[in-house]
Each structure stands twice: as structure tokens, then as C-alpha cells.
Design a protein around this motif. Structure first.
Motif, PDB file in Angstrom:
ATOM      1  N   LEU A 178       0.851  -1.189   0.000  1.00 33.74           N
ATOM      2  CA  LEU A 178       0.000   0.000   0.000  1.00 33.74           C
ATOM      3  C   LEU A 178       0.883   1.233   0.000  1.00 33.74           C
ATOM      4  O   LEU A 178       1.767   1.372   0.852  1.00 33.74           O
ATOM      5  CB  LEU A 178      -0.905  -0.002   1.242  1.00 33.74           C
ATOM      6  N   THR A 179       0.638   2.146  -0.945  1.00 33.80           N
ATOM      7  CA  THR A 179       1.370   3.412  -0.993  1.00 33.80           C
ATOM      8  C   THR A 179       0.378   4.560  -0.899  1.00 33.80           C
ATOM      9  O   THR A 179      -0.798   4.409  -1.214  1.00 33.80           O
ATOM     10  CB  THR A 179       2.175   3.558  -2.295  1.00 33.80           C
ATOM     11  N   GLY A 180       0.868   5.728  -0.480  1.00 39.22           N
ATOM     12  CA  GLY A 180      -0.027   6.866  -0.484  1.00 39.22           C
ATOM     13  C   GLY A 180       0.463   8.069   0.284  1.00 39.22           C
ATOM     14  O   GLY A 180       1.423   8.001   1.047  1.00 39.22           O
ATOM     15  N   ASP A 181      -0.231   9.167   0.038  1.00 39.26           N
ATOM     16  CA  ASP A 181      -0.133  10.384   0.852  1.00 39.26           C
ATOM     17  C   ASP A 181      -1.337  10.342   1.783  1.00 39.26           C
ATOM     18  O   ASP A 181      -2.477  10.531   1.356  1.00 39.26           O
ATOM     19  CB  ASP A 181      -0.150  11.615  -0.049  1.00 39.26           C
ATOM     20  N   PHE A 182      -1.074  10.092   3.066  1.00 39.28           N
ATOM     21  CA  PHE A 182      -2.156   9.879   4.027  1.00 39.28           C
ATOM     22  C   PHE A 182      -2.509  11.144   4.805  1.00 39.28           C
ATOM     23  O   PHE A 182      -3.421  11.125   5.621  1.00 39.28           O
ATOM     24  CB  PHE A 182      -1.772   8.737   4.973  1.00 39.28           C
ATOM     25  N   ASN A 183      -1.757  12.223   4.547  1.00 34.95           N
ATOM     26  CA  ASN A 183      -2.024  13.496   5.225  1.00 34.95           C
ATOM     27  C   ASN A 183      -2.190  13.316   6.726  1.00 34.95           C
ATOM     28  O   ASN A 183      -2.979  14.027   7.374  1.00 34.95           O
ATOM     29  CB  ASN A 183      -3.261  14.170   4.629  1.00 34.95           C
TER      30      ASN A 183
END
Length: 535
Positions: free
Chosen positions: A202-207
Motif C-alpha cells: 500500500l502506498t499513499g499520501d495519508f495526510n
């Protein structure tokens, strides 16, 4: 530092000094089943960013991605024309991505890219971070904008990873606190639903900062049920360090003191070989207002091994006369080493265009590193370094005996944070005069005689296994590279090896593999790899 009679040894592999065409066809060996992952918020391309507008930084951003040779890439804030630009610049990748506003082309995308030659696409899809995740453009809770997840299910064509891989990429809302927490709950549930019998990434910008509610909802046990994923960065780097921030609103590399809001998560079935935040910049300016984050993953190994590489990189000048440090880093990465002894490294010298090669190797490999100067050279330094998957607790340099007007030679000794503690030493002995090498060998043996920890000694010894300088190492030390025959006649081939790996004490490890990696183009030396298994 200078080209030597080492070409005699190279000729054993390539039948003499090869032409450039022949060298370019030489295979680059990949030694282990790693998957390289990048998550990158690339900043939406219509933002009014002045000197940092998309058209002014897009080539820099693409080059940053290319330098890291990733297998899987998750991007955030990606508009359709940005997806298309990256797809054109990364023709070896397949891309999947739709706009968050309508599930087609409207709005930002959480586009994913995967290396086509390696992975077969089994399935793909999208869902929205809302109470109606199947409805394109939907939003719920206190979310300010529609947010989404793009996912692909892949089969590894190389069969290095046997189970399917579920790869998800997302971008959480930047305002809604409830939305971020509920998004974590939804993503966690979807990982279990879509990822049954899969390895998860899982990748991401989670803020969201570490230990925030969204972070806990994703990674902590819930109702005594462990999470299906773990934080790769914190697995690899358990200690919280200063400047772990992953965003910079000003596109300045020095502005990295905020929260670590960009994550790569993976199921515990992966071993995290490396995880780091990429601080690529040019004159202080970054390719995006976020830093890329990377992780190197491989299926967990039952046997505990130590992969040791030694490589004289000849200041990254290849036999084709090209200066190419990215090529050197790629070779090191492909060997998947735990420890690397690197010789002939330039730091801000004129001949290598004032590049800090030590810092660049750390950036491009994701490994910890320590460089020591042997001599001042062309306005900078020339020496060697140790790269390590493990934190380097202590480091020191040993000056080896020299004669007047001769180039100073050294050994770099490091103490690594392992259990039990381990020492790694990189050395480079004199290239002319066997008598001097005998003196250097004796001195180094004396310096290391009282080391209590298990120790690895590797480097360019400029002398062969059975030569006089190394005779004193037969007692107490073992030569891992005795198990690395170069061609069909091990005795004859070993008689010409000058890049060696030794270990002590003898009863700590068994050598399970050792080889010369046939790469005749990037340097005038081949890298040498040994795999040691703990008894």
C-alpha cells in the motif's frame, strides 16, 4: 586510483578487452527476489507554482523516478496529462489511473505504474473513500474533496514472488479528520477483501502523522486482530529521527521538519530490506512539494543470511569511459547486499564534476553509509566507504603504512547495530610493490587482532589469495571468496582474484554462495558477492 594490471583479470571473463558493443550485451545479474516500491505525490500540474511550475520541473521529477529503478510506483495528485507524461517517459511500465471526480479523466488520480516485463496484470479497479465506495466521485464524513484508491493485482512473471501481489495506492483528505480515520478503516477492510491469499503493498499520501488516529486505525491491532500491513519505514528505522518530514510547501529540501505523511505499507510476509525518504534536489530545489518515499521488499527468508559485496567502482568511470554513478548504484542494488565495501570513491573532485559520490550512493541505494578520505584530490577527497542495511554505530579510519611519495591507503572500520554486534571493514591495499603490501597486511592484522565482535573484512587487496601478504590471514580468518570460482578451473581462477571477502571467527558462519558478478562495463573491477549463513 589508477588503472592497473587488473585488466589481465578482467580478460578471464570477456576474452580480452571487449568492444563497447560486446560489453553492453553483458548481462547484469540480479541476485535476489526484491521488489522496489516508490510512493510519490508529484504535485498537481495546474498549480500556480511560479519557478516550480510543472513544466519547469517535470523532467527533473521523471529523472528522479528513473534513477531509482523501481518496480512499482504509486503517484498522488496526478492529473491526466501528468500521467501521460510519466507513461511516455517510463515506456517499460503499464499504468492504471482514473480521475477522482468521475472515474474517467476528470480530476486528480492516484495512478499506479508497474513494470510490464516483470508483472502480469490479473485484475484492477478503483474505489472511493466514502460510505459508497463503488460510486465514482463520492465523498462522505467531513471530506473536502472526493478521495480514492486505485489497485492492481499482479503476478510476478519472474516467479521470484510466488503469490499474487495486491498493490494499492491512495491519497487521504487534507482537511477532514473524521474522513482520514474512516478512510484508514475502509482501506484496511479492502486490503483483507481484495488481498486474500496475496502479498500486500500500500502506498499513499495519508495526510496524517505517525501515531495519529488514521495511522493507528491502519497499523494497530483492532479488537485483538493484528493489522494486515506494517509501516515499512518504521520497521527498517525503528528509532524516530529528526527531519523525517515528507512534504515541503516551498519546494526546498531544507524544509523537511514536518510530519512523515507519505507511507509505504506492506504485509508481514515481506521482509523490509530498505526504506527511506528520498531527498533529491538541485541547488536546494526539489522535484515536487513532497519527497518520494521508497522501500525494497522481498519474501521473508527462513535462513538468516548476510549478503556481503565488495566493489572497486573506479570513481564510477566505466570501461566505456563514461562517468555513470547511477549505473554503479544499480549494480549494487541488484545484488541486494546487507553490507558493501566500496573502494575508489570520489567526493566533490573535479574529475567527477564535484559530485559527492558517497552521499549519492547512500541516496540511490537507501543504505546507511560512512566514507573516509584516503587522500586530498582535485579539490575534494578520494577514499572508500562502507554501505550497510544496519545502522552504523561507530566508524574509524586506519592509515596503512606507506612509503614516501606513495598514495596513502586506508581501511575503514565500522561497528554496526546488529544482534550480536558486527564489524565491517573496507580496505584497499597498495597497487605496486609486494613488499609494501606485506607491511600493510601485517599492520592491518595487528589493528584488527583485538576485535571481539564477529568481523567482515573486504576490499581490493591488489594481491591474490595465496600471495605472501595474505599468508598471515590463513590462521584465524576464513576466505569466503574461496567459494567463488570464476570459470571452470577454480584453482587457476582464484589465483587471479584480488577482490576478496574474509570473515572471523570461522565458526560463526557457513558460506552458502559466493560469486563474481560479471559486469565488465561500469568499472574496471567486477563486484564480488558472498552469502554467509549464521550457524
Amino acid at each position: 586510483m589508477f588503472r592497473r594490471t587488473f585488466w589481465i583479470w578482467v580478460s578471464l571473463f570477456v576474452g580480452g578487452v571487449c568492444s563497447t558493443d560486446a560489453q553492453e550485451k553483458a548481462p547484469m545479474e540480479i541476485s535476489a527476489s526484491t521488489v522496489r516500491v516508490m510512493s510519490y505525490n508529484i504535485r498537481y500540474g495546474t498549480a500556480r507554482d511560479g519557478a516550480n511550475a510543472w513544466d519547469k520541473r517535470k523532467d527533473f521529477l521523471l529523472a528522479t523516478i528513473q534513477e531509482h529503478d523501481v518496480d512499482l510506483l504509486g503517484t498522488q495528485e496526478t492529473l491526466g496529462f501528468q500521467r501521460d507524461f510519466l507513461a511516455k517517459g517510463l515506456p517499460e511500465f503499464t499504468t492504471v489511473g482514473v480521475g477522482r471526480e468521475d472515474g474517467k479523466e476528470k480530476g486528480e488520480m492516484t495512478a499506479v505504474f508497474f513494470r510490464t516485463a516483470r508483472f502480469e496484470l490479473l485484475d484492477s479497479g478503483h474505489f472511493w473513500l466514502s460510505e459508497t465506495p463503488e460510486v465514482a466521485g463520492s465523498k462522505s464524513w467531513d471530506s473536502s474533496l472526493p478521495r480514492m484508491v486505485t489497485w492492481v493485482k499482479l503476478r510476478d512473471r519472474s516467479k521470484l514472488v510466488t503469490e499474487p501481489i495486491l498493490f494499492m495506492n491512495t491519497h487521504f483528505d487534507h482537511i477532514g479528520k473524521v474522513a482520514r480515520k474512516e478512510s484508514s478503516v475502509l482501506v484496511r477492510r479492502k486490503l483483507l477483501e481484495l488481498g486474500k491469499d496475496c502479498r500486500l503493498i500500500l502506498t499513499g499520501d495519508f495526510n496524517s502523522a505517525e501515531n495519529s488516529e488514521p495511522y493507528q486505525a491502519l497499523f494497530s491491532a483492532q479488537n485483538d486482530v493484528t493489522s494486515p500491513v506494517q509501516d515499512s519505514y518504521r520497521i527498517y528505522q525503528p528509532k524516530v529521527l529528526p527531519n523525517e518530514g515528507t512534504s515541503t510547501s516551498t519546494f526546498e529540501v531544507k524544509k523537511s521538519t514536518g510530519a512523515r505523511i507519505d507511507w509505504i505499507a506492506c504485509s508481514p510476509t515481506w521482509e523490509v530490506r530498505a526504506a527511506w525518504i528520498d531527498r533529491t534536489h538541485r541547488n536546494g530545489s526539489t522535484p515536487s512539494d513532497h519527497f518520494a518515499v521508497l522501500a525494497v521488499l522481498r519474501p521473508e527468508q527462513k535462513a538468516k543470511t548476510l549478503r556481503v559485496l565488495t566493489y572497486n567502482i573506479h570513481h564510477a568511470e566505466g570501461t566505456d569511459k563514461k562517468l555513470d554513478l547511477v549505473r554503479i548504484a544499480r549494480i549494487i542494488r541488484n545484488a541486494d547486499p546487507d553490507l558493501v565495501a566500496v573502494q575508489e570513491v570520489d567526493v566533490v573532485t573535479q574529475r567527477t564534476l564535484k559530485v559527492d559520490q558517497a552521499a549519492e550512493l547512500i541516496r540511490l541505494t537507501g543504505l546507511n553509509g560512512h566514507f573516509e578520505k584516503a587522500i586530498d584530490f582535485q579539490g575534494g577527497a578520494y577514499g572508500q566507504m562502507v554501505l550497510s542495511r544496519f545502522p552504523i554505530k561507530e566508524a574509524k579510519v586506519h592509515l596503512l603504512p606507506m612509503q614516501a611519495k606513495e598514495e596513502q591507503r586506508i581501511a575503514v572500520e565500522t561497528l554496526l547495530e546488529t544482534t550480536p554486534p558486527l564489524r565491517m571493514v573496507s580496505t584497499h591495499w597498495h597497487h605496486q610493490g609486494n613488499d609494501l603490501r606485506v607491511i600493510q597486511a601485517k599492520k592491518l592484522a595487528e589493528l584488527l587482532a583485538n576485535v571481539k565482535e564477529p568481523i567482515i573484512l573486504a576490499g581490493d587487496f591488489n594481491t591474490t589469495r595465496k600471495s605472501e601478504p595474505l599468508q598471515g590471514y590463513d590462521e584465524g580468518w576464513s576466505f569466503a571468496t574461496d567459494f567463488a570460482p570464476l570459470q571452470k578451473d577454480p584453482e587457476a581462477d582464484a589465483a587471479k582474484m584480488i577482490d576478496l571477502i574474509l570473515y572471523r571467527p570461522k565458526d560463526q558462519w557457513t558460506v552458502t554462495d559466493a560469486k563474481v558478478i560479471l559486469e565488465p562495463l561500469a568499472s574496471d573491477h567486477h563486484p564480488v558477492l558472498a552469502v554467509l549463513q549464521f550457524k
